[in-house]
Design an enzyme around this catalytic site. Sequence first.
Site, PDB file in Angstrom:
ATOM      1  N   TYR A 182       4.933  31.403   2.195  1.00 28.73           N
ATOM      2  CA  TYR A 182       3.604  31.035   1.713  1.00 28.73           C
ATOM      3  C   TYR A 182       2.591  31.794   2.575  1.00 28.73           C
ATOM      4  CZ  TYR A 182       6.223  26.926  -0.015  1.00 28.73           C
ATOM      5  OH  TYR A 182       7.143  26.088  -0.603  1.00 28.73           O
ATOM      6  N   GLN A 227      15.273  19.873  -1.030  1.00 29.12           N
ATOM      7  CA  GLN A 227      13.924  19.891  -1.600  1.00 29.12           C
ATOM      8  C   GLN A 227      13.949  20.532  -2.992  1.00 29.12           C
ATOM      9  OE1 GLN A 227       9.582  21.906  -0.695  1.00 29.12           O
ATOM     10  NE2 GLN A 227      10.736  21.128   1.058  1.00 29.12           N
ATOM     11  N   PRO A 281       5.582  16.999  -7.686  1.00 30.49           N
ATOM     12  CA  PRO A 281       5.736  15.701  -8.368  1.00 30.49           C
ATOM     13  C   PRO A 281       4.675  15.459  -9.429  1.00 30.49           C
ATOM     14  CG  PRO A 281       4.764  15.380  -6.210  1.00 30.49           C
ATOM     15  CD  PRO A 281       5.176  16.822  -6.273  1.00 30.49           C
TER      16      PRO A 281
END
Length: 323
Positions: free
Chosen positions: A54, A175, A206
Amino acid sequence: MKYRKLGKSGLKVSEIGLGSWLTYGSATSEEDAKACIVKAYDLGINFFDTSNSYPGAEAVMGGALKEYPRSSYVLATKLFFPQGPGPNDRGLSRKHIMEQCEASLKRLGTDYIDLYQCHRFDNETPIDETLRALDDLQAQGKILYSGVSEWSAAQIAEASGISQRLNLRPLVSNQPIYNMFERYIEKEGVIGQCQQEGLGLVVFSPLAQGVLTGKYKPGQGIPAGTRAANDQTNWVINSYLREDVLNCTAELSELAAELGTTLSQFALAWILRQPAVSSAIIGSSRPAQVEENSKAIDLVLSPETLERTEAILSKISHFAPMR
């Protein structure tokens, strides 16, 4: 805030975690990112997730957290994706793991990483090489726990068997993506395998990249200032902007209103209904979003509500997973 054990480990993480994918270090200013991280910490969120892939995110997150006692939060990062043009600048080889752990420690500005995760499975590296490297990093105190991201049930089972045979420290987490629309971990046995092997699920996306906040309406244009309106981030949300998905979202919003809650809180409570889930990782660009989402921990969904939810979700046609 409420906390759950990360799998069978003794580590406790907040039911709501804060992530940095597509936000901190790129689409969100450093000032706004720090404000979100500070708000999360003040609300009792102790699980903060990032990755070396990232751009700029590790430095932003590490910089914001440095003012707090290091023992008071759980810092997670990941590796796998290319970090340079060389043949060894990617994957899960011992060389790449050792080098990238050092690089992440420097960017994060810390002496150790609480949870170091394999961002994807590496078909080119023997699993035992990867697991031995992670075990060595734990022995050195540079990482405390290790986990994976988006590994299949079979890959998790194989890794667990190798760890037991070689007497290595076990993986403690997985994850995967998980939300009301993307549910492959239910259908492909990932949840069951993680429970069997003692891995806690720390799920990402989510809220389906913001679609499960209700901000995108069927038959209407894309609101300005949203993730879908940003050329840096809209590629991950386009698959959700379908008529059947948005119609479904509208119905879910009505159901949430009946319960006296917001759609985002409803969607997060739906995630947390799963006992195998240790934490749901949200992404926020404003502190108010962190505060609203954190309230999901107090919402308990009745069997009747879950049945009505399934009836609504059954109207969606096949959804290609974003993996």
